[in-house]
Enzyme design. Structure first.
Site: not given
Ligand code: FAD
Length: 538
Positions: A121, A240, A286, A345, A380
Protein backbone atom coordinates in the site's frame (compact mmCIF):
# COMPACT_ATOMS: atom_id res chain seq x y z
CA UNK A 1 -33.49 -3.04 26.13
CA UNK A 2 -36.45 -4.16 28.23
CA UNK A 3 -38.08 -1.79 30.72
CA UNK A 4 -36.63 -3.60 33.72
CA UNK A 5 -33.17 -2.94 32.28
CA UNK A 6 -33.71 0.82 32.31
CA UNK A 7 -31.34 2.62 34.65
CA UNK A 8 -28.81 0.07 35.72
CA UNK A 9 -26.47 0.11 38.67
CA UNK A 10 -23.39 -1.88 37.77
CA UNK A 11 -21.82 -4.42 40.06
CA UNK A 12 -18.23 -4.53 41.26
CA UNK A 13 -15.96 -5.22 38.28
CA UNK A 14 -18.56 -4.25 35.71
CA UNK A 15 -16.99 -2.68 32.65
CA UNK A 16 -18.96 -0.75 30.04
CA UNK A 17 -17.56 -0.65 26.50
CA UNK A 18 -19.10 1.75 23.99
CA UNK A 19 -18.63 0.66 20.37
CA UNK A 20 -18.98 -2.55 18.41
CA UNK A 21 -16.09 -2.16 15.94
CA UNK A 22 -12.73 -3.90 16.13
CA UNK A 23 -11.71 -1.98 19.27
CA UNK A 24 -14.85 -2.64 21.30
CA UNK A 25 -15.26 -6.28 20.31
CA UNK A 26 -11.60 -7.23 20.76
CA UNK A 27 -11.44 -5.49 24.15
CA UNK A 28 -14.61 -7.26 25.33
CA UNK A 29 -13.31 -10.65 24.17
CA UNK A 30 -9.91 -10.17 25.81
CA UNK A 31 -11.61 -9.20 29.10
CA UNK A 32 -13.68 -12.41 29.19
CA UNK A 33 -14.72 -13.97 31.53
CA UNK A 34 -14.92 -10.59 33.26
CA UNK A 35 -18.46 -9.20 32.89
CA UNK A 36 -18.72 -6.56 30.21
CA UNK A 37 -21.63 -4.57 28.83
CA UNK A 38 -21.00 -3.64 25.20
CA UNK A 39 -23.14 -0.85 23.77
CA UNK A 40 -23.35 -0.23 20.03
CA UNK A 41 -25.36 2.40 18.20
CA UNK A 42 -26.28 -0.08 15.44
CA UNK A 43 -26.63 -3.88 15.36
CA UNK A 44 -23.22 -5.55 15.54
CA UNK A 45 -21.70 -5.75 12.07
CA UNK A 46 -23.30 -2.46 11.03
CA UNK A 47 -22.48 1.19 11.68
CA UNK A 48 -18.76 0.55 12.23
CA UNK A 49 -15.90 1.70 9.98
CA UNK A 50 -14.15 -1.57 10.75
CA UNK A 51 -16.66 -3.49 8.64
CA UNK A 52 -15.84 -1.28 5.66
CA UNK A 53 -12.05 -1.60 5.75
CA UNK A 54 -10.84 -2.90 2.42
CA UNK A 55 -7.04 -2.80 2.60
CA UNK A 56 -6.20 -4.71 5.74
CA UNK A 57 -3.84 -4.50 8.70
CA UNK A 58 -0.22 -3.38 8.51
CA UNK A 59 2.13 -5.89 10.16
CA UNK A 60 5.81 -6.58 9.46
CA UNK A 61 5.38 -10.32 8.90
CA UNK A 62 6.82 -10.58 5.36
CA UNK A 63 10.33 -11.77 4.42
CA UNK A 64 12.95 -9.06 4.98
CA UNK A 65 10.52 -6.72 6.75
CA UNK A 66 10.93 -5.52 10.35
CA UNK A 67 9.08 -3.48 13.00
CA UNK A 68 11.84 -0.87 12.67
CA UNK A 69 11.18 -0.48 8.91
CA UNK A 70 7.43 -0.27 9.61
CA UNK A 71 8.09 2.43 12.22
CA UNK A 72 10.33 4.39 9.87
CA UNK A 73 7.52 4.47 7.26
CA UNK A 74 4.99 5.54 9.90
CA UNK A 75 7.27 8.37 11.04
CA UNK A 76 8.04 9.44 7.46
CA UNK A 77 4.40 10.20 6.58
CA UNK A 78 3.42 11.65 9.97
CA UNK A 79 4.48 15.25 9.33
CA UNK A 80 7.30 15.27 11.91
CA UNK A 81 5.11 14.78 14.99
CA UNK A 82 4.70 11.00 15.26
CA UNK A 83 5.60 9.71 18.71
CA UNK A 84 8.25 7.26 17.55
CA UNK A 85 8.16 5.11 20.71
CA UNK A 86 4.39 4.68 20.32
CA UNK A 87 4.74 3.79 16.62
CA UNK A 88 7.49 1.25 17.38
CA UNK A 89 5.32 -0.29 20.11
CA UNK A 90 2.51 -0.80 17.60
CA UNK A 91 4.81 -2.27 14.96
CA UNK A 92 6.36 -4.71 17.48
CA UNK A 93 2.99 -5.92 18.77
CA UNK A 94 1.49 -6.31 15.29
CA UNK A 95 2.45 -9.98 14.61
CA UNK A 96 1.10 -11.14 18.00
CA UNK A 97 -2.22 -9.33 17.50
CA UNK A 98 -2.57 -10.82 14.00
CA UNK A 99 -2.12 -14.25 15.63
CA UNK A 100 -4.90 -13.31 18.13
CA UNK A 101 -7.22 -12.38 15.29
CA UNK A 102 -6.45 -15.69 13.56
CA UNK A 103 -7.33 -17.40 16.85
CA UNK A 104 -10.72 -15.65 16.84
CA UNK A 105 -11.28 -16.98 13.33
CA UNK A 106 -10.28 -14.14 10.97
CA UNK A 107 -9.32 -15.95 7.73
CA UNK A 108 -6.36 -13.85 6.59
CA UNK A 109 -5.15 -14.75 3.07
CA UNK A 110 -2.16 -17.08 2.83
CA UNK A 111 0.34 -17.74 0.06
CA UNK A 112 0.96 -21.12 -1.58
CA UNK A 113 3.34 -22.14 1.23
CA UNK A 114 0.74 -21.32 3.87
CA UNK A 115 2.43 -18.13 5.09
CA UNK A 116 0.39 -14.95 5.60
CA UNK A 117 0.08 -13.19 2.23
CA UNK A 118 1.10 -9.54 2.39
CA UNK A 119 0.05 -6.75 0.03
CA UNK A 120 1.55 -3.38 -0.87
CA UNK A 121 0.00 0.00 0.00
CA UNK A 122 0.97 3.64 -0.43
CA UNK A 123 4.06 4.87 1.44
CA UNK A 124 4.93 1.41 2.82
CA UNK A 125 8.49 0.43 1.89
CA UNK A 126 7.59 -3.30 2.01
CA UNK A 127 4.66 -5.55 1.27
CA UNK A 128 3.11 -5.73 4.76
CA UNK A 129 -0.69 -5.50 4.55
CA UNK A 130 -2.41 -8.67 5.72
CA UNK A 131 -5.79 -8.95 4.05
CA UNK A 132 -8.78 -11.21 3.48
CA UNK A 133 -10.02 -12.24 0.03
CA UNK A 134 -8.53 -9.12 -1.57
CA UNK A 135 -10.59 -6.25 -0.14
CA UNK A 136 -12.80 -8.01 2.44
CA UNK A 137 -10.62 -7.59 5.56
CA UNK A 138 -13.04 -5.40 7.53
CA UNK A 139 -16.08 -7.57 6.92
CA UNK A 140 -14.18 -10.72 7.82
CA UNK A 141 -12.83 -9.17 11.05
CA UNK A 142 -16.26 -7.97 12.16
CA UNK A 143 -17.93 -11.26 11.26
CA UNK A 144 -15.41 -13.36 13.21
CA UNK A 145 -15.33 -11.11 16.30
CA UNK A 146 -19.11 -10.64 16.37
CA UNK A 147 -19.62 -14.39 16.31
CA UNK A 148 -17.02 -14.87 19.05
CA UNK A 149 -18.61 -12.11 21.19
CA UNK A 150 -22.11 -13.59 20.78
CA UNK A 151 -20.76 -16.95 21.96
CA UNK A 152 -19.14 -15.40 25.06
CA UNK A 153 -21.54 -15.45 28.04
CA UNK A 154 -19.71 -12.70 29.95
CA UNK A 155 -20.41 -10.15 27.19
CA UNK A 156 -23.84 -8.53 27.39
CA UNK A 157 -24.54 -6.73 24.11
CA UNK A 158 -26.95 -3.77 23.97
CA UNK A 159 -27.53 -2.81 20.34
CA UNK A 160 -29.34 0.22 18.95
CA UNK A 161 -28.50 2.54 21.85
CA UNK A 162 -26.25 5.59 21.65
CA UNK A 163 -24.15 6.96 24.48
CA UNK A 164 -24.92 10.68 24.72
CA UNK A 165 -23.21 11.80 27.93
CA UNK A 166 -20.44 10.62 30.25
CA UNK A 167 -21.35 11.18 33.87
CA UNK A 168 -18.47 12.15 36.18
CA UNK A 169 -17.78 13.36 39.69
CA UNK A 170 -14.43 14.96 40.64
CA UNK A 171 -12.91 13.99 37.27
CA UNK A 172 -13.84 10.31 37.78
CA UNK A 173 -16.38 8.34 35.75
CA UNK A 174 -19.63 7.50 37.56
CA UNK A 175 -21.71 6.35 34.62
CA UNK A 176 -23.01 6.74 31.14
CA UNK A 177 -26.21 8.11 29.68
CA UNK A 178 -27.73 6.31 26.68
CA UNK A 179 -30.72 6.82 24.46
CA UNK A 180 -32.42 4.66 21.86
CA UNK A 181 -30.73 5.39 18.54
CA UNK A 182 -32.69 7.71 16.27
CA UNK A 183 -35.33 8.59 18.90
CA UNK A 184 -34.58 11.97 20.47
CA UNK A 185 -37.83 11.80 22.45
CA UNK A 186 -37.03 8.43 24.10
CA UNK A 187 -36.27 8.49 27.83
CA UNK A 188 -32.55 8.45 28.59
CA UNK A 189 -31.13 5.33 30.23
CA UNK A 190 -28.45 5.69 32.90
CA UNK A 191 -25.86 2.99 33.51
CA UNK A 192 -23.81 3.49 36.66
CA UNK A 193 -20.23 2.28 36.23
CA UNK A 194 -16.73 3.25 37.31
CA UNK A 195 -15.00 1.83 34.21
CA UNK A 196 -15.97 2.96 30.73
CA UNK A 197 -14.10 2.23 27.50
CA UNK A 198 -14.81 4.47 24.52
CA UNK A 199 -14.40 2.66 21.20
CA UNK A 200 -16.80 4.82 19.22
CA UNK A 201 -14.74 5.36 16.05
CA UNK A 202 -14.14 8.55 14.11
CA UNK A 203 -15.69 11.81 13.00
CA UNK A 204 -16.02 11.42 9.20
CA UNK A 205 -19.77 11.92 9.24
CA UNK A 206 -19.25 15.49 10.46
CA UNK A 207 -18.35 16.11 6.80
CA UNK A 208 -20.77 16.17 3.87
CA UNK A 209 -18.36 14.12 1.75
CA UNK A 210 -17.10 11.12 3.71
CA UNK A 211 -16.35 7.43 3.51
CA UNK A 212 -17.48 6.85 7.12
CA UNK A 213 -20.78 5.39 8.37
CA UNK A 214 -23.27 7.85 9.89
CA UNK A 215 -22.48 6.52 13.40
CA UNK A 216 -18.97 8.04 13.00
CA UNK A 217 -20.15 11.52 13.93
CA UNK A 218 -17.70 12.30 16.72
CA UNK A 219 -20.13 11.51 19.56
CA UNK A 220 -17.53 9.74 21.72
CA UNK A 221 -14.98 12.50 21.21
CA UNK A 222 -17.55 15.15 22.10
CA UNK A 223 -18.91 13.33 25.13
CA UNK A 224 -15.42 12.91 26.57
CA UNK A 225 -14.54 16.55 25.81
CA UNK A 226 -17.74 17.77 27.48
CA UNK A 227 -16.73 15.78 30.57
CA UNK A 228 -13.40 17.63 30.56
CA UNK A 229 -11.09 15.11 28.87
CA UNK A 230 -7.92 16.34 27.19
CA UNK A 231 -8.22 16.06 23.41
CA UNK A 232 -5.16 15.61 21.20
CA UNK A 233 -4.54 16.72 17.59
CA UNK A 234 -8.19 17.27 16.59
CA UNK A 235 -7.18 19.40 13.57
CA UNK A 236 -5.61 16.42 11.78
CA UNK A 237 -8.25 14.82 9.57
CA UNK A 238 -7.19 12.54 6.75
CA UNK A 239 -9.02 12.84 3.47
CA UNK A 240 -9.04 9.71 1.35
CA UNK A 241 -8.10 10.76 -2.16
CA UNK A 242 -10.24 8.25 -4.00
CA UNK A 243 -13.81 8.15 -2.71
CA UNK A 244 -16.06 7.04 -5.56
CA UNK A 245 -18.29 9.98 -6.55
CA UNK A 246 -21.60 8.46 -7.57
CA UNK A 247 -23.91 10.59 -5.39
CA UNK A 248 -23.96 8.25 -2.38
CA UNK A 249 -23.67 9.33 1.29
CA UNK A 250 -21.38 7.97 2.60
CA UNK A 251 -19.27 7.70 -0.56
CA UNK A 252 -17.95 4.21 -1.36
CA UNK A 253 -14.20 3.85 -1.34
CA UNK A 254 -11.76 2.82 -4.05
CA UNK A 255 -9.07 1.29 -1.83
CA UNK A 256 -5.44 2.40 -1.99
CA UNK A 257 -4.53 -1.19 -2.83
CA UNK A 258 -5.85 -0.50 -6.34
CA UNK A 259 -3.05 2.03 -6.78
CA UNK A 260 -0.71 -0.51 -5.20
CA UNK A 261 -1.71 -2.85 -8.05
CA UNK A 262 -0.87 -0.16 -10.64
CA UNK A 263 -4.13 1.78 -11.16
CA UNK A 264 -3.35 5.41 -12.08
CA UNK A 265 -5.04 8.76 -11.46
CA UNK A 266 -6.01 10.71 -14.55
CA UNK A 267 -7.99 13.88 -15.19
CA UNK A 268 -10.82 14.38 -17.64
CA UNK A 269 -8.28 14.87 -20.46
CA UNK A 270 -6.84 11.42 -19.75
CA UNK A 271 -3.57 12.88 -18.32
CA UNK A 272 -1.83 11.48 -15.24
CA UNK A 273 -1.32 14.32 -12.75
CA UNK A 274 0.48 12.70 -9.81
CA UNK A 275 3.96 12.11 -11.35
CA UNK A 276 4.45 15.89 -11.55
CA UNK A 277 3.48 16.29 -7.88
CA UNK A 278 5.53 13.61 -6.09
CA UNK A 279 8.28 11.09 -6.94
CA UNK A 280 6.05 8.26 -5.69
CA UNK A 281 3.22 9.51 -7.98
CA UNK A 282 0.00 7.61 -7.13
CA UNK A 283 1.72 5.93 -4.16
CA UNK A 284 2.64 9.24 -2.50
CA UNK A 285 1.33 9.86 1.04
CA UNK A 286 -2.44 10.30 1.23
CA UNK A 287 -2.41 14.03 1.91
CA UNK A 288 -0.32 14.68 -1.19
CA UNK A 289 -2.59 12.54 -3.37
CA UNK A 290 -5.75 14.11 -1.85
CA UNK A 291 -4.47 17.60 -2.66
CA UNK A 292 -3.62 16.48 -6.22
CA UNK A 293 -7.14 15.13 -6.75
CA UNK A 294 -8.67 18.23 -5.09
CA UNK A 295 -6.65 20.54 -7.39
CA UNK A 296 -7.79 18.75 -10.57
CA UNK A 297 -11.42 18.95 -9.47
CA UNK A 298 -11.08 22.60 -8.40
CA UNK A 299 -9.56 23.39 -11.83
CA UNK A 300 -12.61 21.83 -13.49
CA UNK A 301 -10.73 18.90 -15.05
CA UNK A 302 -12.18 16.19 -12.82
CA UNK A 303 -10.31 13.21 -11.38
CA UNK A 304 -10.61 9.50 -12.18
CA UNK A 305 -9.00 6.26 -11.06
CA UNK A 306 -8.03 4.22 -14.09
CA UNK A 307 -7.60 0.49 -13.50
CA UNK A 308 -8.22 -0.59 -17.10
CA UNK A 309 -4.60 -1.55 -17.87
CA UNK A 310 -3.52 -2.57 -14.36
CA UNK A 311 -6.44 -4.89 -13.61
CA UNK A 312 -8.90 -5.01 -16.47
CA UNK A 313 -10.86 -8.26 -16.34
CA UNK A 314 -9.20 -9.26 -13.03
CA UNK A 315 -10.92 -6.33 -11.25
CA UNK A 316 -14.05 -8.17 -10.11
CA UNK A 317 -12.10 -11.06 -8.60
CA UNK A 318 -9.37 -8.97 -6.91
CA UNK A 319 -11.55 -6.13 -5.57
CA UNK A 320 -15.10 -7.47 -5.24
CA UNK A 321 -16.45 -4.67 -2.97
CA UNK A 322 -15.14 -1.83 -5.12
CA UNK A 323 -16.39 -3.64 -8.21
CA UNK A 324 -19.87 -4.00 -6.70
CA UNK A 325 -20.02 -0.27 -5.73
CA UNK A 326 -19.03 0.74 -9.27
CA UNK A 327 -21.47 -1.65 -10.94
CA UNK A 328 -24.31 -0.41 -8.72
CA UNK A 329 -23.65 3.07 -10.14
CA UNK A 330 -23.52 1.81 -13.72
CA UNK A 331 -19.70 1.96 -14.04
CA UNK A 332 -17.66 -1.01 -15.29
CA UNK A 333 -14.21 -0.36 -13.74
CA UNK A 334 -12.59 -2.98 -16.00
CA UNK A 335 -13.46 -0.78 -18.97
CA UNK A 336 -14.09 2.72 -17.58
CA UNK A 337 -12.19 5.14 -15.31
CA UNK A 338 -13.88 5.61 -11.91
CA UNK A 339 -14.84 9.23 -10.92
CA UNK A 340 -13.17 10.05 -7.56
CA UNK A 341 -12.87 12.91 -5.03
CA UNK A 342 -11.25 13.37 -1.61
CA UNK A 343 -13.53 12.49 1.32
CA UNK A 344 -13.15 12.75 5.11
CA UNK A 345 -11.84 9.34 6.02
CA UNK A 346 -9.84 9.07 9.21
CA UNK A 347 -9.26 11.18 12.34
CA UNK A 348 -5.70 11.22 13.62
CA UNK A 349 -6.89 13.29 16.59
CA UNK A 350 -9.06 12.10 19.45
CA UNK A 351 -9.23 11.59 23.18
CA UNK A 352 -5.63 11.86 24.42
CA UNK A 353 -4.54 8.52 25.89
CA UNK A 354 -1.37 7.07 27.37
CA UNK A 355 0.28 3.78 26.40
CA UNK A 356 -2.39 1.83 28.35
CA UNK A 357 -5.29 3.66 26.72
CA UNK A 358 -6.07 5.72 29.83
CA UNK A 359 -7.57 9.17 29.24
CA UNK A 360 -7.21 12.20 31.52
CA UNK A 361 -10.48 11.23 33.26
CA UNK A 362 -10.19 8.55 35.93
CA UNK A 363 -12.09 5.43 34.80
CA UNK A 364 -12.31 6.42 31.11
CA UNK A 365 -10.22 4.47 28.61
CA UNK A 366 -10.31 5.12 24.87
CA UNK A 367 -9.03 3.05 21.96
CA UNK A 368 -9.20 2.92 18.19
CA UNK A 369 -10.14 5.90 16.08
CA UNK A 370 -11.80 7.89 18.88
CA UNK A 371 -8.46 8.05 20.68
CA UNK A 372 -5.21 9.79 19.87
CA UNK A 373 -2.09 7.87 20.87
CA UNK A 374 0.53 9.83 18.93
CA UNK A 375 1.14 6.95 16.50
CA UNK A 376 -0.14 8.79 13.44
CA UNK A 377 1.13 12.33 13.98
CA UNK A 378 -0.30 14.67 11.36
CA UNK A 379 -1.05 11.94 8.83
CA UNK A 380 -1.80 8.23 9.17
CA UNK A 381 0.07 5.58 7.23
CA UNK A 382 -2.42 3.35 5.37
CA UNK A 383 -3.61 0.29 7.32
CA UNK A 384 -2.07 1.44 10.60
CA UNK A 385 -5.49 2.25 12.08
CA UNK A 386 -6.84 -1.28 12.39
CA UNK A 387 -3.46 -2.15 13.86
CA UNK A 388 -3.69 0.63 16.43
CA UNK A 389 -7.29 -0.38 17.23
CA UNK A 390 -6.42 -4.01 17.98
CA UNK A 391 -3.20 -3.21 19.86
CA UNK A 392 -4.81 -0.63 22.17
CA UNK A 393 -7.95 -2.74 22.66
CA UNK A 394 -5.64 -5.49 23.94
CA UNK A 395 -3.70 -3.10 26.16
CA UNK A 396 -6.89 -1.60 27.66
CA UNK A 397 -8.18 -5.08 28.46
CA UNK A 398 -4.86 -5.91 30.13
CA UNK A 399 -4.92 -2.67 32.14
CA UNK A 400 -8.50 -3.22 33.30
CA UNK A 401 -7.87 -6.90 34.04
CA UNK A 402 -5.30 -5.87 36.64
CA UNK A 403 -7.76 -3.71 38.58
CA UNK A 404 -10.71 -4.17 40.89
CA UNK A 405 -13.38 -1.73 39.74
CA UNK A 406 -15.43 -0.62 42.74
CA UNK A 407 -19.22 -0.83 42.47
CA UNK A 408 -20.95 2.51 41.96
CA UNK A 409 -22.69 3.83 45.07
CA UNK A 410 -25.77 5.28 43.35
CA UNK A 411 -27.27 6.25 40.04
CA UNK A 412 -25.69 9.44 38.72
CA UNK A 413 -27.91 12.34 37.72
CA UNK A 414 -29.11 12.74 34.14
CA UNK A 415 -27.47 15.22 31.77
CA UNK A 416 -29.74 17.20 29.46
CA UNK A 417 -29.32 19.59 26.55
CA UNK A 418 -29.90 23.19 27.61
CA UNK A 419 -33.18 24.64 26.38
CA UNK A 420 -32.72 28.38 26.10
CA UNK A 421 -35.40 28.86 23.50
CA UNK A 422 -33.02 30.05 20.77
CA UNK A 423 -33.46 28.36 17.41
CA UNK A 424 -30.18 26.76 16.29
CA UNK A 425 -28.74 28.59 13.25
CA UNK A 426 -27.42 25.39 11.68
CA UNK A 427 -29.02 22.04 10.97
CA UNK A 428 -26.99 18.82 10.88
CA UNK A 429 -26.88 19.16 7.09
CA UNK A 430 -25.52 22.72 7.36
CA UNK A 431 -22.89 21.62 9.86
CA UNK A 432 -21.68 18.86 7.53
CA UNK A 433 -21.59 21.19 4.52
CA UNK A 434 -19.63 23.76 6.50
CA UNK A 435 -17.10 21.18 7.68
CA UNK A 436 -16.44 20.18 4.06
CA UNK A 437 -16.25 23.73 2.72
CA UNK A 438 -14.56 25.49 5.69
CA UNK A 439 -12.60 22.77 7.52
CA UNK A 440 -11.75 20.49 4.56
CA UNK A 441 -8.75 19.59 2.37
CA UNK A 442 -7.55 23.21 2.02
CA UNK A 443 -8.24 25.61 4.94
CA UNK A 444 -7.73 29.30 5.69
CA UNK A 445 -7.99 31.49 8.77
CA UNK A 446 -11.09 33.45 7.76
CA UNK A 447 -13.21 30.46 6.94
CA UNK A 448 -11.98 28.58 10.01
CA UNK A 449 -12.90 31.55 12.22
CA UNK A 450 -16.37 31.60 10.68
CA UNK A 451 -16.73 27.87 11.34
CA UNK A 452 -15.55 28.23 14.96
CA UNK A 453 -18.13 30.93 15.65
CA UNK A 454 -20.93 28.96 13.96
CA UNK A 455 -20.16 25.69 15.76
CA UNK A 456 -19.84 27.43 19.14
CA UNK A 457 -23.29 28.99 18.65
CA UNK A 458 -24.77 25.66 17.60
CA UNK A 459 -23.19 23.98 20.61
CA UNK A 460 -25.00 26.48 22.81
CA UNK A 461 -28.38 26.38 21.02
CA UNK A 462 -28.78 22.78 19.79
CA UNK A 463 -31.93 21.22 21.20
CA UNK A 464 -30.76 17.60 21.05
CA UNK A 465 -27.70 16.12 22.72
CA UNK A 466 -26.80 14.32 19.47
CA UNK A 467 -26.62 17.57 17.45
CA UNK A 468 -24.90 19.35 20.31
CA UNK A 469 -22.27 16.61 20.42
CA UNK A 470 -21.68 16.97 16.67
CA UNK A 471 -21.22 20.72 17.18
CA UNK A 472 -18.78 20.04 20.04
CA UNK A 473 -16.65 17.73 17.90
CA UNK A 474 -16.78 20.12 14.92
CA UNK A 475 -15.78 23.02 17.18
CA UNK A 476 -12.74 21.12 18.48
CA UNK A 477 -11.55 20.35 14.94
CA UNK A 478 -12.13 23.88 13.61
CA UNK A 479 -10.62 25.63 16.65
CA UNK A 480 -7.39 23.61 16.56
CA UNK A 481 -7.18 24.02 12.77
CA UNK A 482 -7.51 27.78 13.28
CA UNK A 483 -4.80 27.81 15.95
CA UNK A 484 -2.29 25.77 13.89
CA UNK A 485 -0.97 28.52 11.65
CA UNK A 486 1.12 26.30 9.36
CA UNK A 487 0.60 23.43 6.93
CA UNK A 488 1.61 20.03 8.25
CA UNK A 489 0.62 16.53 7.15
CA UNK A 490 -3.09 16.41 6.40
CA UNK A 491 -3.63 19.97 7.71
CA UNK A 492 -3.21 22.40 4.81
CA UNK A 493 -3.55 26.16 5.38
CA UNK A 494 -3.71 28.22 2.19
CA UNK A 495 -2.73 31.26 4.29
CA UNK A 496 0.21 29.53 6.04
CA UNK A 497 2.07 27.40 3.50
CA UNK A 498 4.77 25.04 4.73
CA UNK A 499 5.71 23.75 8.14
CA UNK A 500 6.70 26.09 10.96
CA UNK A 501 9.47 24.30 12.94
CA UNK A 502 8.28 26.02 16.13
CA UNK A 503 4.97 24.13 15.78
CA UNK A 504 6.50 20.67 15.35
CA UNK A 505 4.56 19.26 18.29
CA UNK A 506 1.19 17.68 18.98
CA UNK A 507 -1.84 19.72 20.05
CA UNK A 508 -3.26 19.09 23.51
CA UNK A 509 -6.49 20.97 24.06
CA UNK A 510 -9.85 21.01 25.85
CA UNK A 511 -13.37 22.07 25.02
CA UNK A 512 -12.93 25.01 27.40
CA UNK A 513 -9.97 26.25 25.31
CA UNK A 514 -12.01 25.94 22.10
CA UNK A 515 -14.85 27.86 23.78
CA UNK A 516 -12.43 30.63 24.84
CA UNK A 517 -11.19 30.90 21.25
CA UNK A 518 -14.77 31.13 19.95
CA UNK A 519 -15.52 33.90 22.47
CA UNK A 520 -12.42 35.86 21.48
CA UNK A 521 -13.24 35.52 17.77
CA UNK A 522 -16.82 36.62 18.41
CA UNK A 523 -15.45 39.80 20.07
CA UNK A 524 -13.50 40.67 16.93
CA UNK A 525 -16.10 40.20 14.28
CA UNK A 526 -19.25 42.16 13.52
CA UNK A 527 -22.22 39.99 14.46
CA UNK A 528 -23.90 38.72 11.34
CA UNK A 529 -25.89 35.60 10.73
CA UNK A 530 -23.87 32.67 9.49
CA UNK A 531 -24.60 31.76 5.92
CA UNK A 532 -24.29 28.01 5.81
CA UNK A 533 -23.06 26.93 2.39
CA UNK A 534 -26.05 25.91 0.33
CA UNK A 535 -24.08 23.56 -1.86
CA UNK A 536 -21.11 21.38 -1.10
CA UNK A 537 -18.14 21.91 -3.35
CA UNK A 538 -17.09 18.79 -5.26
C1 FAD B 1 -14.25 2.80 4.01
C2 FAD B 1 -13.13 2.64 5.00
C3 FAD B 1 -12.04 1.83 4.71
C4 FAD B 1 -11.00 1.69 5.62
N1 FAD B 1 -9.95 0.83 5.33
C5 FAD B 1 -8.99 0.62 6.26
C6 FAD B 1 -7.97 -0.36 6.06
O1 FAD B 1 -7.95 -1.04 5.05
N2 FAD B 1 -7.03 -0.51 7.02
C7 FAD B 1 -7.03 0.22 8.17
O2 FAD B 1 -6.15 0.04 9.01
N3 FAD B 1 -8.00 1.13 8.41
C8 FAD B 1 -9.00 1.33 7.50
N4 FAD B 1 -9.98 2.24 7.75
C9 FAD B 1 -10.03 2.88 9.06
C10 FAD B 1 -10.48 1.85 10.09
O3 FAD B 1 -11.50 1.06 9.53
C11 FAD B 1 -11.00 2.51 11.35
O4 FAD B 1 -10.10 3.47 11.82
C12 FAD B 1 -11.19 1.45 12.44
O5 FAD B 1 -12.01 0.41 11.96
C13 FAD B 1 -11.81 2.07 13.65
O6 FAD B 1 -12.20 1.03 14.52
P1 FAD B 1 -12.95 1.42 15.84
O7 FAD B 1 -13.22 0.15 16.56
O8 FAD B 1 -12.19 2.48 16.53
O9 FAD B 1 -14.31 2.11 15.33
P2 FAD B 1 -15.50 1.56 14.42
O10 FAD B 1 -15.15 0.31 13.73
O11 FAD B 1 -15.97 2.69 13.60
O12 FAD B 1 -16.61 1.21 15.50
C14 FAD B 1 -17.23 2.23 16.25
C15 FAD B 1 -18.43 1.64 16.96
O13 FAD B 1 -18.95 2.59 17.87
C16 FAD B 1 -20.36 2.73 17.67
N5 FAD B 1 -20.72 4.06 18.14
C17 FAD B 1 -20.32 5.27 17.68
N6 FAD B 1 -20.82 6.25 18.45
C18 FAD B 1 -21.54 5.64 19.41
C19 FAD B 1 -22.30 6.11 20.52
N7 FAD B 1 -22.40 7.41 20.81
N8 FAD B 1 -22.95 5.21 21.30
C20 FAD B 1 -22.87 3.86 21.03
N9 FAD B 1 -22.14 3.36 20.01
C21 FAD B 1 -21.48 4.25 19.22
C22 FAD B 1 -20.54 2.44 16.19
O14 FAD B 1 -21.87 2.13 15.87
C23 FAD B 1 -19.58 1.27 16.04
O15 FAD B 1 -20.17 0.09 16.53
C24 FAD B 1 -11.03 2.40 6.84
C25 FAD B 1 -12.12 3.21 7.14
C26 FAD B 1 -13.18 3.33 6.23
C27 FAD B 1 -14.34 4.21 6.58
Amino acid sequence: MSSQDQNLIGKTDDVVIVGGGLTGLFCALELAPRPVTLIAAAPLGQGASTAWAQGGIAAAVGDGDSPEAHTADTVAVGGGIVDEAVALGLAREAPARIRDLLRYGVPFDRDLEGRLAVGQEAAHSARRIVHVRGDMAGQAIIAALTEAARRTPSIRVIEGYVAEALLTEDNAVTGLQLRKAGDATARPVIIASRAVVFATGGIGHLYAVTTNPREASGQGLAIAARAGAVIADPEFVQFHPTAIMVGRDPAPLATEALRGEGATLINGHGERFMPARHPLAELAPRDVVARGVFAEIAAGRGAFLDARDALGARFAEKFPSVYASCRAAGIDPAKQPIPVAPAAHYHMGGIAVDARGRSSIDGLWAGGEVSSTGAHGANRLASNSLLEAVVYAGRIAEDIAGRVIPAPRRLPAESSAPRNGALPALSERDLRAMMTSHVGVIRDGNRLAEAVRAFARLERDAGSLALRNMATAALLVAASAFMRRESRGAHDRADHAGENPALAHRTMTTLAAAGDLAASLADHVPARPVQPPSTVPA
